[in-house]
Design an enzyme around this catalytic site. Structure first.
Site, PDB file in Angstrom:
ATOM      1  N   SER A  21       0.840  -1.197   0.000  1.00 34.67           N
ATOM      2  CA  SER A  21       0.000   0.000   0.000  1.00 34.67           C
ATOM      3  C   SER A  21       0.874   1.245   0.000  1.00 34.67           C
ATOM      4  CB  SER A  21      -0.931  -0.005   1.211  1.00 34.67           C
ATOM      5  OG  SER A  21      -0.248   0.388   2.364  1.00 34.67           O
ATOM      6  N   ASN A  69       9.969   8.983   3.202  1.00 37.05           N
ATOM      7  CA  ASN A  69       8.715   9.597   2.776  1.00 37.05           C
ATOM      8  C   ASN A  69       7.918  10.064   3.967  1.00 37.05           C
ATOM      9  OD1 ASN A  69       5.919   8.173   3.208  1.00 37.05           O
ATOM     10  ND2 ASN A  69       7.429   6.521   3.022  1.00 37.05           N
ATOM     11  N   GLY A  72       1.805  11.439   4.469  1.00 44.11           N
ATOM     12  CA  GLY A  72       0.766  11.862   5.399  1.00 44.11           C
ATOM     13  C   GLY A  72      -0.603  11.301   5.072  1.00 44.11           C
ATOM     14  N   CYS A 130       1.597   3.717  10.485  1.00 43.74           N
ATOM     15  CA  CYS A 130       2.071   4.800   9.622  1.00 43.74           C
ATOM     16  C   CYS A 130       2.797   5.820  10.489  1.00 43.74           C
ATOM     17  CB  CYS A 130       0.925   5.486   8.891  1.00 43.74           C
ATOM     18  SG  CYS A 130       1.501   6.818   7.838  1.00 43.74           S
ATOM     19  N   THR A 192       7.800   1.312   7.355  1.00 42.64           N
ATOM     20  CA  THR A 192       9.053   2.057   7.215  1.00 42.64           C
ATOM     21  C   THR A 192       9.721   2.324   8.564  1.00 42.64           C
ATOM     22  OG1 THR A 192       7.787   4.089   7.266  1.00 42.64           O
ATOM     23  CG2 THR A 192       8.384   3.216   5.099  1.00 42.64           C
ATOM     24  N   THR A 265       8.815   0.209  -2.463  1.00 39.60           N
ATOM     25  CA  THR A 265       9.546   1.301  -3.112  1.00 39.60           C
ATOM     26  C   THR A 265      10.055   0.932  -4.506  1.00 39.60           C
ATOM     27  OG1 THR A 265      10.174   2.015  -0.919  1.00 39.60           O
ATOM     28  CG2 THR A 265      11.432   2.946  -2.726  1.00 39.60           C
TER      29      THR A 265
END
Lengths: 317, 301
Positions: A21, A69, A72, A130, A192, A265
């Site tokens: 995603s 990255n 948001g 996130c 991440t 990525t």
């Protein structure tokens, strides 16, 4: 032809190559570049209950073998997703795993209830991790919070539930165990790594949001380590994510214990990589004498080999 | 913007190919033009579109770079075969390519973005700064009917281009622009070439000098022929001022934005710009698939 199909709890996939995603848009963007129907599954960009504008630029910064990255969770919200994107996704012909992020446990549960019943949704992935959404609790840093969210979603959803976890914790095994206790069909390892980049001359961070999530080949060793640790300690299927850019990377994650992988990525810098990996998978399995993907999952041998091939084995450099 | 030319927010024509640098030429101080064969892309790309380029087989630099199409080169049989792009050597990728030179292996995907729209005008006024000149050779050739890129051409009677840089040694490809039939007006910050002036003020003076429009054709509408249209590419502050000059006079103006991109194909949501919606509010829009060319009036600078 070997058997490429894999099982993640109640979720069965035609092959173990999925796209992560936030790294594949809503798949329509890729329709002329990639035959999306061949993918093991697609995870569209994470959706939230309400539309989100996303963070101020810059939103991505390249680092050594990686990408930071801080997008948001820029998205139009769950209602717009169901109206504008899901019908297209459902028609592709592969498993659509909808990634959702809630600000609270109840919001996760409400979104899950809304999305899970829609035709074409094969599974849900809970984006518990996130790093770019301020104000929210990070549900993948606390075992209790993680278990409660997963259990809450399981209670209202008939489709399989995947929990995407962050590596930014002291003991990821504890979080994965909590997700499994909550009823997760699989855990996705890893999101991440929190990082940052700086312009020292301007004395400014390069990302508009100061910090962001690091992805790409730079984080692959960390992701592999997390997969290995969880595989050793928790009885739950694993989806490996983190810097996967070649068939060798895919095989490493499978051997380490992932039943499937998500390409992230690499979609940005090599848009056709995902289906090329599917092409390369049978030959890689054949190298191990395997006739199915599932038989190599978690076959890593950590005990010393009986006899080294050479007194000073040299790895490829 | 015209619906027919507006990509449906996806890379609807893009293909990914492997190729190599066939030719490299320094065209100004620190500025290089490279050529690579990519027939599948060359036959579809049109002015204002771009490609993503990446050094094959390395993780550093990792991410592709967005570069505008400068020219399409045809083979002996007249088929589009190769693409030229121009860049300033500054940073990991451009330094690596410039130093690797001929034969450097590249991954390329494109064509990308929606390019410049086609709208008739007596004068197409191009306002560019620095390497923002890149897409304008092809645009001018198309507008004047000298080249066709698989879509209508010959939609402007004249093309005037204001091209500015910090100093004269940074001005590239001026002979090619003149040979394409462009009325070229150069300016530099230090006066070392052309006028000592900034692009927006030269644009303003040129507009003032234009003959008054016939009737009320300068209405801000892109429909029908207009006396003058402006397109601009270059530093953001320059484009903002050019857009203001255009807006003051209700002249249609398109800008090509250069926001940093990671994928070029709409999947990463990095390259956003603030774009005004029909309801007057702005939202972040992906420059790669909804731009890079935008109606300047919609940009929230």
């Amino acid at each position: 032809m070997p058997d490429l199909s894999v099982h993640l709890g109640r979720l069965t996939l035609a092959n173990p190559i999925l796209v992560a995603s936030g790294t594949f848009g809503y798949a329509r963007e890729m329709e002329r570049i990639v035959d999306c129907s061949r993918l093991g599954g697609i995870l569209p960009k994470t959706i939230t209950a309400e539309p989100r504008t996303g963070n101020a630029p810059w939103r991505t910064v390249e680092t050594a073998a990686g990408l930071l990255n801080s997008i948001g969770l820029d998205n139009d919200g769950v209602d717009a997703f169901l109206e504008n994107h899901l019908p297209y996704l459902a028609g592709i012909g592969t498993a659509i795993v909808v990634s959702i992020a809630g600000k609270t446990r109840d919001e996760f549960v409400r979104m899950a209830a809304q999305v899970a019943g829609e035709p074409g949704v094969a599974a849900l992935e809970l984006n518990l991790s996130c790093p770019n959404v301020s104000g929210g609790v990070d549900y993948a840093t606390s075992p209790e919070a993680c278990r409660e969210v997963v259990a809450g979603v399981r209670a209202v959803s008939d489709v399989p539930v995947l929990a995407k976890l962050t590596p930014n914790v002291t003991r990821i095994v504890d979080i994965a165990a909590a997700a499994a206790e909550g009823g997760a069909d699989a855990v996705c390892l890893v999101n991440t790594l929190l990082g940052m980049a700086i312009d020292w001359r301007a004395r400014r961070p390069l990302l508009g949001n100061v910090m962001g999530g690091l992805s790409g080949p730079a984080i692959k060793p960390v992701a592999l380590r997390c997969v290995h640790q969880v595989r050793q300690a928790v009885d739950v299927p694993i989806v490996g994510i983190g810097g996967i850019q070649s068939i060798d990377d895919v095989m490493e994650f499978l051997v380490a214990g992932a039943s499937a992988v998500q390409i992230g990525t690499a979609n940005y810098y090599d848009p056709t990589i995902s289906t090329r990996m599917i092409d390369a998978l049978p030959a890689a399995l054949a190298e191990l004498g395997a006739e199915s993907v599932s038989e190599i999952v978690g076959t890593l041998q950590t005990s010393p080999p009986p006899q080294p091939a050479s007194a000073f084995p040299t790895p490829d450099r | 913007m015209s619906g027919a030319l507006h990509a449906p927010f996806c890379a609807d024509q893009a293909v990914q190919v492997k190729t190599e640098v066939r030719e490299i030429e320094q065209v100004a101080r620190g500025t290089y033009r490279i050529r690579f064969a990519a027939p599948e892309i060359a036959e579809r790309i049109f002015p204002g579109q771009f490609v993503m380029l990446r050094m094959a087989g390395t993780s550093d630099p990792l991410i592709g770079r967005a570069l505008a199409m400068y020219d399409v080169i045809e083979d002996a049989a007249g088929r589009p075969e190769a693409i030229d792009v121009i860049f300033i050597k500054k940073g990991k990728f451009t330094t690596a390519v410039a130093e690797a030179g001929r034969g450097a292996a590249l991954d390329v995907w494109g064509p990308l973005g929606n390019g410049f729209s086609i709208a008739a005008a007596e004068t197409l006024l191009i306002a560019v700064g620095g390497v923002g000149q890149t897409p304008m050779l092809a645009l001018a050739a198309e507008a004047l009917g000298r080249r066709s890129f698989g879509r209508p051409s010959g939609y402007a009677q004249r093309v005037t281009m204001v091209y500015g840089a910090r100093s004269g040694d940074l001005l590239a490809c001026t002979a090619a622009f003149r040979a394409a039939g462009i009325d070229l007006r150069l300016c530099t910050d230090d006066g070392s070439a052309g006028e000592r002036a900034r692009v927006p003020e030269l644009v303003e003076r040129l507009i003032e000098a234009l003959p008054p429009p016939a009737g009320d054709s300068v209405s801000g509408s892109a429909q029908g022929s207009t006396a003058v249209r402006i397109v601009s590419c270059g530093p953001e502050i320059m484009m903002e001022k050019v857009a203001a000059v255009a807006a003051d006079r209700s002249i249609p103006c398109e800008v090509s934005l250069e926001t940093p991109m990671a994928c070029g194909i709409g999947i990463c949501f990095s390259c956003v710009a603030r774009v005004r919606q029909d309801d007057g509010e702005w939202d972040y829009k992906r420059t790669c698939v909804e731009g890079p060319v935008f109606d300047a009036a919609r940009i929230v600078w």
